[in-house]
Motif scaffolding. Structure first.
Motif, PDB file in Angstrom:
ATOM      1  N   TYR A 194       0.833  -1.208   0.000  1.00  0.00           N
ATOM      2  CA  TYR A 194       0.000   0.000   0.000  1.00  0.00           C
ATOM      3  C   TYR A 194       0.862   1.250   0.000  1.00  0.00           C
ATOM      4  CZ  TYR A 194      -4.432  -2.309   0.166  1.00  0.00           C
ATOM      5  OH  TYR A 194      -5.522  -3.021  -0.187  1.00  0.00           O
TER       6      TYR A 194
ATOM      7  N   ARG B 136       1.597   2.049  -3.433  1.00  0.00           N
ATOM      8  CA  ARG B 136       0.414   2.088  -4.285  1.00  0.00           C
ATOM      9  C   ARG B 136       0.198   0.774  -5.022  1.00  0.00           C
ATOM     10  NH1 ARG B 136      -0.725   7.600  -5.129  1.00  0.00           N
ATOM     11  NH2 ARG B 136      -2.677   6.988  -6.054  1.00  0.00           N
ATOM     12  N   ARG B 137       0.583  -0.331  -4.354  1.00  0.00           N
ATOM     13  CA  ARG B 137       0.257  -1.643  -4.896  1.00  0.00           C
ATOM     14  C   ARG B 137      -0.724  -2.294  -3.939  1.00  0.00           C
ATOM     15  NH1 ARG B 137       4.259  -5.087  -4.022  1.00  0.00           N
ATOM     16  NH2 ARG B 137       5.532  -3.818  -2.675  1.00  0.00           N
ATOM     17  N   TYR B 138      -1.083  -3.543  -4.196  1.00  0.00           N
ATOM     18  CA  TYR B 138      -1.986  -4.238  -3.293  1.00  0.00           C
ATOM     19  C   TYR B 138      -1.253  -5.186  -2.361  1.00  0.00           C
ATOM     20  CZ  TYR B 138      -6.087  -2.695  -5.862  1.00  0.00           C
ATOM     21  OH  TYR B 138      -7.064  -1.946  -6.427  1.00  0.00           O
TER      22      TYR B 138
ATOM     23  N   LEU C 167      -2.739 -10.928  -2.724  1.00  0.00           N
ATOM     24  CA  LEU C 167      -4.164 -10.751  -2.972  1.00  0.00           C
ATOM     25  C   LEU C 167      -4.923 -12.053  -3.093  1.00  0.00           C
ATOM     26  CD1 LEU C 167      -4.593  -8.065  -5.724  1.00  0.00           C
ATOM     27  CD2 LEU C 167      -5.627  -8.089  -3.498  1.00  0.00           C
ATOM     28  N   ARG C 168      -4.257 -13.106  -3.551  1.00  0.00           N
ATOM     29  CA  ARG C 168      -5.046 -14.207  -4.084  1.00  0.00           C
ATOM     30  C   ARG C 168      -5.252 -15.362  -3.122  1.00  0.00           C
ATOM     31  NH1 ARG C 168      -5.341 -12.247  -9.096  1.00  0.00           N
ATOM     32  NH2 ARG C 168      -3.475 -11.203  -9.772  1.00  0.00           N
TER      33      ARG C 168
ATOM     34  N   PRO D  64      -4.396   2.154  -4.212  1.00  0.00           N
ATOM     35  CA  PRO D  64      -3.359   1.624  -5.099  1.00  0.00           C
ATOM     36  C   PRO D  64      -3.689   1.895  -6.564  1.00  0.00           C
ATOM     37  CG  PRO D  64      -3.988  -0.014  -3.490  1.00  0.00           C
ATOM     38  CD  PRO D  64      -4.953   1.116  -3.349  1.00  0.00           C
ATOM     39  N   VAL D  65      -2.644   1.977  -7.364  1.00  0.00           N
ATOM     40  CA  VAL D  65      -2.863   2.221  -8.791  1.00  0.00           C
ATOM     41  C   VAL D  65      -2.753   0.943  -9.606  1.00  0.00           C
ATOM     42  CG1 VAL D  65      -2.115   4.606  -8.766  1.00  0.00           C
ATOM     43  CG2 VAL D  65      -0.446   2.818  -9.059  1.00  0.00           C
ATOM     44  N   THR D  66      -2.468  -0.168  -8.924  1.00  0.00           N
ATOM     45  CA  THR D  66      -2.286  -1.422  -9.642  1.00  0.00           C
ATOM     46  C   THR D  66      -3.550  -1.816 -10.391  1.00  0.00           C
ATOM     47  OG1 THR D  66      -0.931  -2.105  -7.800  1.00  0.00           O
ATOM     48  CG2 THR D  66      -1.543  -3.797  -9.372  1.00  0.00           C
TER      49      THR D  66
ATOM     50  N   ARG E 176      -5.261  -5.118 -11.507  1.00  0.00           N
ATOM     51  CA  ARG E 176      -5.068  -6.535 -11.135  1.00  0.00           C
ATOM     52  C   ARG E 176      -5.242  -7.380 -12.378  1.00  0.00           C
ATOM     53  NH1 ARG E 176      -9.066  -6.658  -6.184  1.00  0.00           N
ATOM     54  NH2 ARG E 176      -8.583  -8.867  -6.296  1.00  0.00           N
ATOM     55  N   TYR E 177      -4.124  -7.726 -12.988  1.00  0.00           N
ATOM     56  CA  TYR E 177      -4.159  -8.080 -14.393  1.00  0.00           C
ATOM     57  C   TYR E 177      -5.143  -9.166 -14.826  1.00  0.00           C
ATOM     58  CZ  TYR E 177      -2.967 -10.129 -18.774  1.00  0.00           C
ATOM     59  OH  TYR E 177      -3.056 -10.704 -19.992  1.00  0.00           O
ATOM     60  N   PRO E 178      -5.044 -10.413 -14.419  1.00  0.00           N
ATOM     61  CA  PRO E 178      -5.948 -11.331 -15.130  1.00  0.00           C
ATOM     62  C   PRO E 178      -7.418 -11.026 -14.866  1.00  0.00           C
ATOM     63  CG  PRO E 178      -4.330 -12.530 -13.816  1.00  0.00           C
ATOM     64  CD  PRO E 178      -4.276 -11.111 -13.408  1.00  0.00           C
ATOM     65  N   GLU E 179      -7.723 -10.467 -13.695  1.00  0.00           N
ATOM     66  CA  GLU E 179      -9.129 -10.183 -13.411  1.00  0.00           C
ATOM     67  C   GLU E 179      -9.620  -8.950 -14.157  1.00  0.00           C
ATOM     68  OE1 GLU E 179      -7.296 -10.500 -10.155  1.00  0.00           O
ATOM     69  OE2 GLU E 179      -7.596 -12.652 -10.230  1.00  0.00           O
TER      70      GLU E 179
END
Ligand code: SF4
Ligand code: SF4
Lengths: 321, 378, 159
Positions: free
Chosen positions: A35, A38-40, A43-44, C29-31, C33-36
């Motif tokens: 964060y 500025r990433r997450y 996540l999965r 965040p600015v990401t 989330r690619y495949p989704e």
């Protein structure tokens, strides 16, 4: 019989806590750094917040090949992660988690803490030497110089607190902070302690031993799989315990903030520790790395005299009073 | 310890035991595939030997078998962070030999894209330099702006990194009008938010200053003698910028300053690049004001045969002087094309900059040169 | 008081740096989330030259003139002309093969084509473990044209 059972329970409890805590801290570090940038972050795995990411990582690491570099000094190589992990687990013994919640109320708690944590250095050194890799060796040399020189300001900075309390028992130190936390009279000591502990923990800006842009991964360049994981767990466990010690010494340990006394002490303890851990993570993802000679300068030419001066001033004030 | 084959791990020199260590070609901070053979005395770097050639693609020979239009997109791959400047350098050489008049709008747009490219390249320099010094967040912030800039590029040219946008005689396509509004937003963001943030987070940070001031020092004489150009040369205080010294694309029409350093250390070289971002924004603003209307591509014969002759065109890429020496024998394929890559010259400076310092200083020195292995090895 | 200045400078720069990271942390965040979720392609993004199918006749526009083959710098297009039994040339390609593994997406073939038969598509998920899979035949190229957005930008037009 009863002592043994109690001892066993303690060991299992501590181990479980160490592992669980490392899980949480690794996840938190990745999330917070994410964060901050500025990433997450993860996540999965395990719900949208990636809560089980660390568990998945550990599984993956266990399934990996146990790679041994050619020409490694096998005994040192194999033992090093264990030697790094054991002191990290041992120090939980003396942490005063709650009002009457401490695994072993040693009368020399502080000295025990300081001496056990300096064992980590031996593990790092064994890893660096045993790997038969020049990067590892360089990393281990750096770690040796760094941990050795920062041990001194680290301990000196706690002496002020010991003088104010008159005891080395961590429980007594917390008890002595009933009125005012020691961070107020000992602010210099606290700052020196925090900086020195960051250096002890090998974290940015003092992560020279594993500086990835210079030494790839420093002393554990050659480690993989579960041995690498042991280093990682030890590192995060140390992060927690050192922050916990800072909380105990300077931030009132399990003592609640005024008006919020209904929350139990151990919650406060863990909460304060996590706040300090967060600050550590925050620092790590903000600052660049210092150079080895600057690190030495900072330790010997700045932190050391400052901590000595702190001790002297404390002594003077105590004498005058 | 024994090295696994090859050179001995430990060498004796003057009664001291020195350690040879390989940095790269697979190492976190070699900016591609650069190999440095470093001789260490403990932490102190005694000798450095750059070893190149891991990314060789045979550019100069291959294009001898290609007709002229194909050279332009291939030249993108040399300095892949300054793709537009490469294309411009090639196009200028070919257009000069083939005597093609480029429409004014295309000339202005080329200036605009060169400067935008310079901004994007310097942003990435800031990020990777921070990474070399151990700060990770600046890298991520740099990529945030860079992605924005690359989206702008994608909108204009159709590709994010290797644009293939210049054609002999102009540009592939004109721009939609909304593009300029997007560009303005990007520039404002860069100026108001990103630039101060870069300065506050990394450049003005005390640890960063400690790590870079006085590290990897170059004298102006050294820099000139080794053929340095661009920000590396300017950091030593030599105000040599091809945009001023030998204007191409009509750079003399624009008002801008050439930032120079004083000490020639890595800090100055980073600072020069940061200031150049501002100057580039200034130039882009002027371009936007002066941009004429009209076509962007001159009519060029499909089977282009420039007259026999030779020409050396040079442009100021983000890294320094990119030069294209083109010899034509009047046929449809170049007789010889020589690419002058600034990074190639800069790599020679590594022993001078990194020797005698600590390992960390060596990394900082290599980082501050901002070498792109794609154009070193070609 | 040089030391004091140093301490002050250091402290100040630390506070500024940490304030910046904290400020960034409080933003979203600015990401992507690619495949989704996938970032949108800009109009005119190009990734692979594909063969355009004539809407009415359902056949390829390509007449197999070979100009794109000659314009392609790394020679990744290979065309053979269709012939009938008597050996007369037919105006469509028998095979049209594009080797994506060394196509450099330069758009030169599209610009060379005088019959509006090539366009640049904006699909990127063409990766494969085998190089053979990257050699696309005319059927595949036409399929990509049908299922993706393709655009022809050539020679100085306005995007
Ligand atoms: S895009 Fe360029 S490289 Fe690819 S097929 Fe067309 S001309 Fe050849
Ligand atoms: S230039 Fe166009 S019409 Fe000619 S062969 Fe190529 S695709 Fe077909």
């Amino acid at each position: 019989m009863n002592i043994y059972l109690a001892a066993l329970l303690k060991v299992v409890g501590v181990l479980a806590f160490v592992l669980g805590n490392a899980f949480i801290l690794i996840w938190a570090e990745r999330k917070i750094s994410g964060y901050m940038q500025r990433r997450y972050g993860p996540l999965r795995v395990g719900g949208p917040a990636g809560l089980l990411q660390s568990a998945a990582d550990i599984l993956k690491l266990m399934a990996k090949e146990d790679f041994v570099p050619g020409g490694a000094d096998l005994w040192l190589w194999w033992l090093a992660p264990a030697v790094a992990l054991v002191p990290a687990v041992l120090v939980y013994l003396v942490l005063p988690i709650g009002r009457s919640f401490v695994l072993q109320n040693l009368s020399i708690g502080l000295v025990f803490f300081a001496s056990v944590t300096s064992f980590t250095l031996i593990g790092i050194f064994m890893a660096g030497w045993g790997s038969n890799n020049k990067y590892s060796l360089l990393g281990a040399m750096r770690a040796g110089a760094q941990l050795f020189s920062y041990e001194i300001p680290l301990i000196l900075s706690t002496i002020g607190v010991v003088m104010l309390t008159g005891s080395l028992t961590l429980q007594r130190i917390v008890a002595a902070q009933a009125n005012v936390w020691f961070v107020v009279p000992q602010i210099v000591g606290f700052l020196v302690f925090y900086v020195a502990s960051l250096a002890e923990l090998n974290r940015t800006p003092f992560d020279l031993a594993e500086a990835e842009s210079e030494l790839i991964a420093g002393y554990f360049t050659e480690y993989s799989g579960i041995r690498w994981a042991m280093f990682a767990v030890a590192e995060y466990s140390n992060l927690f315990t050192t922050s916990a010690l800072a909380v105990t010494l300077f931030l009132g340990g399990w003592r609640p903030l005024p008006l919020l006394a209904f929350i139990p002490g151990w919650v406060w303890f863990v909460l304060k520790t996590y706040v300090l851990v967060f600050v550590g993570i925050w620092i790590r993802w903000t600052l660049p790395r210092v150079r080895i000679d600057q690190l030495m300068d900072l330790g010997w030419k700045f932190l050391f005299p400052v901590s000595v001066a702190n001790v002297l001033v404390t002594a003077l004030v105590l004498a005058v009073r | 310890m024994e090295a696994q084959g090859g050179a001995p791990a430990v060498v004796e020199r003057d009664g001291r035991r020195l350690m040879k260590i390989n940095m790269g070609p697979q190492h976190p901070s070699t900016h591609g595939v650069l190999r440095l053979i470093v001789t260490l005395d403990g932490e102190v770097v005694v000798g450095v030997e750059p070893d190149i050639g891991f990314l060789h693609r045979n550019f100069e020979k291959i294009v001898e078998g290609w007709s002229y239009p194909g050279i332009v997109p291939f030249s993108d791959r040399n300095d892949y962070l300054g793709a537009i400047t490469n294309e411009v350098a090639v196009c200028l050489a070919i257009e000069r030999l083939a005597q093609i008049e480029v429409p004014p709008r295309a000339v202005y747009l080329r200036v605009l894209f060169c400067e935008l490219q310079r901004i994007l390249s310097h942003i990435l320099f800031y990020g990777t330099f921070g990474l070399d010094l151990g700060a990770f967040s600046p890298f991520m912030y740099a990529f945030r702006e860079r992605e924005w800039g690359y989206t702008l590029m994608e909108k204009a040219t159709g590709a994010r990194m290797l644009y293939a946008y210049n054609r002999i005689g102009g540009l592939r396509n004109d721009l939609p009008d909304e593009w300029f509004a997007d560009l303005e937003k990007f520039l404002v963001f860069m100026e108001r938010q990103a630039w101060p943030e870069y300065m506050g987070l990394l450049i003005e940070n005390e640890i960063f200053r400690e790590r870079t001031i006085g590290v990897g020092k170059l004298t102006p004489e050294q820099a000139i003698a080794w053929g340095a150009s661009g920000p590396v040369l300017r950091s030593t205080g030599v105000a040599w910028d091809l945009r001023k010294a030998a204007p191409y694309l009509g750079y003399e029409r624009f008002e801008f300053d050439v930032p120079v350093g004083k000490n020639g250390d890595t800090y100055d070289s980073a600072m020069v690049r940061m200031l150049e971002i501002k100057e580039s924004i200034r130039i882009i603003r002027q371009v936007l004001k002066m941009l004429p209307d009209g076509p962007v591509l001159a009519r060029v014969r499909p089977n282009l045969r420039p007259r026999a002759g030779e020409y050396y065109s040079r442009v100021e890429s983000p890294r320094g002087e990119v030069g294209v020496y083109l010899v034509s024998d009047g046929s449809a394929r170049p007789y010889r094309l020589k690419w002058r890559a600034p990074s190639f010259c800069h790599l020679q400076l590594v022993p001078a900059m990194g020797g005698g310092g600590k390992v960390a200083d060596l990394i900082a020195a290599v980082g501050s040169l901002d070498v792109i292995m794609g154009e070193v090895d070609r | 008081m040089a030391l004091w200045d140093r301490v002050w400078q250091t402290g100040k720069s630390m506070v500024v740096g940490h304030a910046i990271t904290m400020r960034e942390m409080l933003h979203k965040p600015v990401t992507v989330r690619y495949p989704e979720e996938k970032p949108p392609f800009e109009r005119g993004s190009r990734s692979v030259p594909v063969l355009k199918v004539n809407e009415e006749s359902g056949r390829l526009n390509c007449v197999s003139c070979g100009l794109c083959e000659r314009a392609c710098p790394p020679s990744c297009i290979e065309i053979t002309q269709a012939m009938d039994e008597k050996g007369r040339k037919k105006p469509w390609p028998e095979t049209f093969q594009l080797d994506l593994s060394h196509c450099m997406v330069c758009n030169l073939c599209v610009e060379a084509c005088p019959f509006d038969a090539l366009e640049m598509a904006d699909v990127v998920e063409l990766g494969s473990y085998q190089v053979q899979d990257l050699i696309l035949q005319k059927g595949q190229l036409a399929e990509i044209w049908k299922t993706s957005r393709a655009l022809r930008v050539a020679g100085g037009e306005r995007l």
